[in-house]
Design a protein around this motif. Structure first.
Motif, PDB file in Angstrom:
ATOM      1  N   ALA A   1       0.845  -1.205   0.000  1.00 39.16           N
ATOM      2  CA  ALA A   1       0.000   0.000   0.000  1.00 39.16           C
ATOM      3  C   ALA A   1       0.876   1.249   0.000  1.00 39.16           C
ATOM      4  CB  ALA A   1      -0.923  -0.003   1.211  1.00 39.16           C
ATOM      5  N   ASN A   2       2.080   1.136   0.555  1.00 38.30           N
ATOM      6  CA  ASN A   2       2.987   2.293   0.553  1.00 38.30           C
ATOM      7  C   ASN A   2       3.450   2.624  -0.860  1.00 38.30           C
ATOM      8  OD1 ASN A   2       4.290  -0.184   0.764  1.00 38.30           O
ATOM      9  ND2 ASN A   2       5.860   0.489   2.191  1.00 38.30           N
ATOM     10  N   ALA A   3       3.717   1.590  -1.650  1.00 37.37           N
ATOM     11  CA  ALA A   3       4.125   1.816  -3.043  1.00 37.37           C
ATOM     12  C   ALA A   3       2.953   2.426  -3.822  1.00 37.37           C
ATOM     13  CB  ALA A   3       4.550   0.496  -3.682  1.00 37.37           C
TER      14      ALA A   3
ATOM     15  N   ASP B   1     -11.488   4.833  14.079  1.00 35.20           N
ATOM     16  CA  ASP B   1     -10.234   4.831  13.320  1.00 35.20           C
ATOM     17  C   ASP B   1      -9.845   3.381  13.023  1.00 35.20           C
ATOM     18  OD1 ASP B   1      -7.619   5.006  12.430  1.00 35.20           O
ATOM     19  OD2 ASP B   1      -6.793   5.881  14.252  1.00 35.20           O
ATOM     20  N   ASP B   2      -9.257   2.695  14.017  1.00 35.32           N
ATOM     21  CA  ASP B   2      -8.805   1.318  13.793  1.00 35.32           C
ATOM     22  C   ASP B   2      -9.958   0.379  13.421  1.00 35.32           C
ATOM     23  OD1 ASP B   2      -6.278   2.163  14.400  1.00 35.32           O
ATOM     24  OD2 ASP B   2      -6.318   1.475  16.481  1.00 35.32           O
ATOM     25  N   ILE B   3     -11.145   0.720  13.809  1.00 41.41           N
ATOM     26  CA  ILE B   3     -12.310  -0.130  13.542  1.00 41.41           C
ATOM     27  C   ILE B   3     -12.746  -0.056  12.068  1.00 41.41           C
ATOM     28  CG2 ILE B   3     -13.928   1.684  14.290  1.00 41.41           C
ATOM     29  CD1 ILE B   3     -15.750  -0.452  15.432  1.00 41.41           C
ATOM     30  N   PHE B   4     -12.516   1.083  11.406  1.00 40.84           N
ATOM     31  CA  PHE B   4     -12.970   1.249  10.012  1.00 40.84           C
ATOM     32  C   PHE B   4     -11.822   1.300   8.994  1.00 40.84           C
ATOM     33  CE2 PHE B   4     -16.493   3.808  12.239  1.00 40.84           C
ATOM     34  CZ  PHE B   4     -17.300   2.683  12.374  1.00 40.84           C
ATOM     35  N   VAL B   5     -10.660   1.667   9.438  1.00 39.68           N
ATOM     36  CA  VAL B   5      -9.441   1.736   8.606  1.00 39.68           C
ATOM     37  C   VAL B   5      -9.662   2.336   7.193  1.00 39.68           C
ATOM     38  CG1 VAL B   5      -8.132  -0.030   9.847  1.00 39.68           C
ATOM     39  CG2 VAL B   5      -9.633  -0.738   7.998  1.00 39.68           C
ATOM     40  N   THR B   6     -10.493   3.374   7.131  1.00 46.07           N
ATOM     41  CA  THR B   6     -10.747   4.097   5.863  1.00 46.07           C
ATOM     42  C   THR B   6     -11.214   3.150   4.751  1.00 46.07           C
ATOM     43  OG1 THR B   6      -8.926   5.561   6.559  1.00 46.07           O
ATOM     44  CG2 THR B   6      -9.829   5.993   4.414  1.00 46.07           C
ATOM     45  N   ASN B   7     -11.839   2.061   5.124  1.00 44.68           N
ATOM     46  CA  ASN B   7     -12.232   1.035   4.154  1.00 44.68           C
ATOM     47  C   ASN B   7     -13.755   0.984   4.072  1.00 44.68           C
ATOM     48  OD1 ASN B   7     -12.849  -1.473   2.935  1.00 44.68           O
ATOM     49  ND2 ASN B   7     -10.848  -2.271   3.526  1.00 44.68           N
ATOM     50  N   THR B   8     -14.295   1.217   2.880  1.00 48.08           N
ATOM     51  CA  THR B   8     -15.765   1.291   2.744  1.00 48.08           C
ATOM     52  C   THR B   8     -16.454   0.004   3.204  1.00 48.08           C
ATOM     53  OG1 THR B   8     -15.485   0.726   0.418  1.00 48.08           O
ATOM     54  CG2 THR B   8     -15.863   3.052   0.930  1.00 48.08           C
TER      55      THR B   8
ATOM     56  N   ASN C   1      -3.158   6.318   3.902  1.00 44.91           N
ATOM     57  CA  ASN C   1      -2.366   5.088   3.780  1.00 44.91           C
ATOM     58  C   ASN C   1      -3.018   3.883   4.446  1.00 44.91           C
ATOM     59  OD1 ASN C   1      -1.795   5.582   6.521  1.00 44.91           O
ATOM     60  ND2 ASN C   1       0.227   4.639   6.335  1.00 44.91           N
ATOM     61  N   GLN C   2      -4.142   4.109   5.144  1.00 45.24           N
ATOM     62  CA  GLN C   2      -4.848   2.949   5.695  1.00 45.24           C
ATOM     63  C   GLN C   2      -5.501   2.140   4.580  1.00 45.24           C
ATOM     64  OE1 GLN C   2      -7.650   4.511   8.575  1.00 45.24           O
ATOM     65  NE2 GLN C   2      -6.556   3.572  10.266  1.00 45.24           N
ATOM     66  N   ILE C   3      -5.871   2.840   3.505  1.00 44.63           N
ATOM     67  CA  ILE C   3      -6.539   2.152   2.400  1.00 44.63           C
ATOM     68  C   ILE C   3      -5.638   2.087   1.166  1.00 44.63           C
ATOM     69  CG2 ILE C   3      -7.793   4.249   1.651  1.00 44.63           C
ATOM     70  CD1 ILE C   3      -9.173   0.649   1.588  1.00 44.63           C
ATOM     71  N   GLY C   4      -4.803   3.129   0.964  1.00 41.40           N
ATOM     72  CA  GLY C   4      -3.744   2.992  -0.046  1.00 41.40           C
ATOM     73  C   GLY C   4      -3.929   3.695  -1.381  1.00 41.40           C
ATOM     74  N   THR C   5      -5.081   4.320  -1.622  1.00 38.12           N
ATOM     75  CA  THR C   5      -5.189   5.153  -2.839  1.00 38.12           C
ATOM     76  C   THR C   5      -6.004   6.408  -2.536  1.00 38.12           C
ATOM     77  OG1 THR C   5      -7.236   4.127  -3.637  1.00 38.12           O
ATOM     78  CG2 THR C   5      -5.179   3.208  -4.486  1.00 38.12           C
ATOM     79  N   VAL C   6      -5.792   7.437  -3.353  1.00 38.17           N
ATOM     80  CA  VAL C   6      -6.557   8.681  -3.229  1.00 38.17           C
ATOM     81  C   VAL C   6      -8.030   8.390  -3.547  1.00 38.17           C
ATOM     82  CG1 VAL C   6      -6.849  11.005  -4.181  1.00 38.17           C
ATOM     83  CG2 VAL C   6      -4.543  10.099  -3.806  1.00 38.17           C
ATOM     84  N   THR C   7      -8.265   7.636  -4.597  1.00 36.68           N
ATOM     85  CA  THR C   7      -9.653   7.352  -5.016  1.00 36.68           C
ATOM     86  C   THR C   7     -10.446   6.644  -3.925  1.00 36.68           C
ATOM     87  OG1 THR C   7      -8.957   7.217  -7.312  1.00 36.68           O
ATOM     88  CG2 THR C   7     -11.059   6.163  -6.762  1.00 36.68           C
TER      89      THR C   7
END
Ligand SMILES: O=C(O)[C@@H](CO)OP(=O)(O)O
Ligand SMILES: [Mg+2]
Length: 423
Positions: free
Chosen positions: A108-110, A315-322, A342-348
């Motif tokens: 995800a960092n890359a 925060d940790d419960i949702f990790v920016t993930n829909t 960076n929790q999810i890995g892309t701007v989109t």
């Protein structure tokens, strides 16, 4: 076309904790060049997208040369020739290329480094400020700076269990004034700590990290600091707390242990009651991760009890993930979500998370990581997302100040059009 990607490459650089991270460079056919650097967290959620590390001897296994190589080969080969203004196509091409649930193949960092650098390059080529490129012409709201003033938990080696105590200058008329309120309070708290012979050294995000007798003592010190700086607690400045409860929960569910403050073992209900006492006593307007990431029952109860009064952020419960936000909305687990790129890995995907919160009538809170760089992408992103508040650390560390200073610049640039409000 001029915005076609001509070159992509990455470098291994250092973050604010002295750990390696990536900086990704993108060049377009018209000669536009841009780069972006990737942040890194310490108190992470289990379901965050994977940060690829080398596991070799160098940097104690923390090197990112594998991720750098993935940018320079697989990702570059796939994206060169694509149009940088097609952010969604670019991000989804990388997601497909990776093919895993948590971006563990390419890292995800890359992926995030490329995603951010592409957005910056496109904005620059179109001659638009990044916040306007990403947010449109209505992106004029400057976020209230929730400044981390006292650190504990995994971000400091002191006797405070709760990770972050933040100052929220919601009573200020502008961002510049809000920043002044919090910076002045930072200095007045320093004076109080010195006088009491308490440490004025700081934690990872630049908040002070004194040994306090209890978590309550920490919050009392902050209130004293607000008053000493000449502000009214609750009117000019309120407080936001991030328990980062994962870090003192042994099973991530219901077994809490507040070691440092001497409170010892606590149940989920006891933490909820403790928060209730604090909410009666102190001007707290936002509470993040009051409970651990698998404590759905606790989160639901906490939100039911206090959600009308304060912003309850996951925060940790949702990790920016829909996937997890959707479930949280359905189950009423919170009323707001932390957004960390960076929790999810892309701007989109970060934008998709924001959109989901908005559609549900939730708030969303833009955030840095405890390991940061001088990159200011977050400042522009926060304005573009129009969420009204962000957290990006304290008044004394360059990598945090870079974001605040960029927001000052944006407010100045917008002039009369700039908005500043908490609600
Ligand atoms: O818990 C948090 O909200 C963050 C940022 O303040 O910390 P970290 O980056 O260590 O996860
Ligand atoms: Mg947090």
């Amino acid at each position: 076309m001029e915005t076609i990607i001509d070159e992509i490459y990455a470098l291994e650089i250092l973050d604010s904790r002295g750990n390696p991270t990536l900086r990704v460079y993108v060049e377009l056919l018209d000669g536009t060049k841009a780069y972006a650097s990737v942040p890194s967290g310490a108190s992470t959620g289990q379901n965050e997208a994977l940060e690829l590390r080398d596991n070799k001897k160098r940097y104690g296994g923390k090197g990112v040369l594998k991720a750098v190589n993935n940018v320079n080969t697989t990702i570059a080969n796939a994206l060169i020739g694509m149009d940088a203004t097609k952010q969604k196509d670019i991000d989804y091409s990388m997601i497909e290329l990776d093919g895993t649930e948590n971006k563990s193949k390419l890292g995800a960092n890359a992926i995030l480094g490329v995603s951010m650098a592409v957005a910056k390059a496109a904005a620059k080529s179109l001659n638009l400020p990044l916040y306007q490129y990403l947010g449109g012409t209505n992106a004029v709201r400057i976020p209230v700076p929730c400044m981390n003033i006292l650190n504990g938990g995994e971000h400091a080696d002191n006797s405070v269990d709760f990770q972050e105590f933040m100052l929220v200058p919601h009573g200020a008329p502008t961002f510049a004034e809000g920043l002044r309120y919090v910076a002045e309070t930072f200095h007045s708290l320093k004076g109080i700590l010195k006088k009491r012979k308490l440490a004025t050294s700081v934690g990872d995000e630049g908040g002070f990290a004194p040994d306090c007798e209890s978590n309550e003592a920490a919050i009392e010190l902050i209130i004293e600091g607000i008053k000493k700086a000449g502000y009214k607690p609750g009117k000019d400045l309120s407080i936001a707390v991030d328990n980062a409860a994962n870090s003192f929960c042994t099973n991530l569910k219901d077994n809490y242990n507040l070691i440092w403050s001497g409170k010892g073992k606590m149940t989920s209900d006891e933490i909820i009651d403790l928060a209730g006492e604090w909410l009666d006593k102190y001007p707290i307007i936002l509470w993040e991760d009051p409970l651990a990431e698998k404590d759905y029952k606790g989160f639901k109860k906490f939100t039911k009890k206090y959600g009308d009064k304060i912003e309850v952020v996951g925060d940790d419960i949702f990790v920016t993930n829909t996937k997890y936000i959707k479930d949280g909305i359905k189950k009423n687990l919170a009323n707001s979500c932390l957004i960390k790129l960076n929790q999810i890995g892309t701007v989109t995907e970060s934008i998709e998370a924001v959109r989901m919160c908005r559609d549900a009538g939730w708030r969303y809170f833009l955030s840095h990581r405890s390991g940061e760089t001088e990159d200011t992408f977050l400042a522009d992103f926060a304005v573009a997302m129009d969420g009204g508040h962000l957290k990006t650390g304290s008044a004394c560390r360059g990598e945090r100040i870079a974001k605040y200073n960029r927001l000052l610049e944006i407010e100045h640039e917008l002039g009369e059009r700039a908005e500043y409000r908490w609600d």
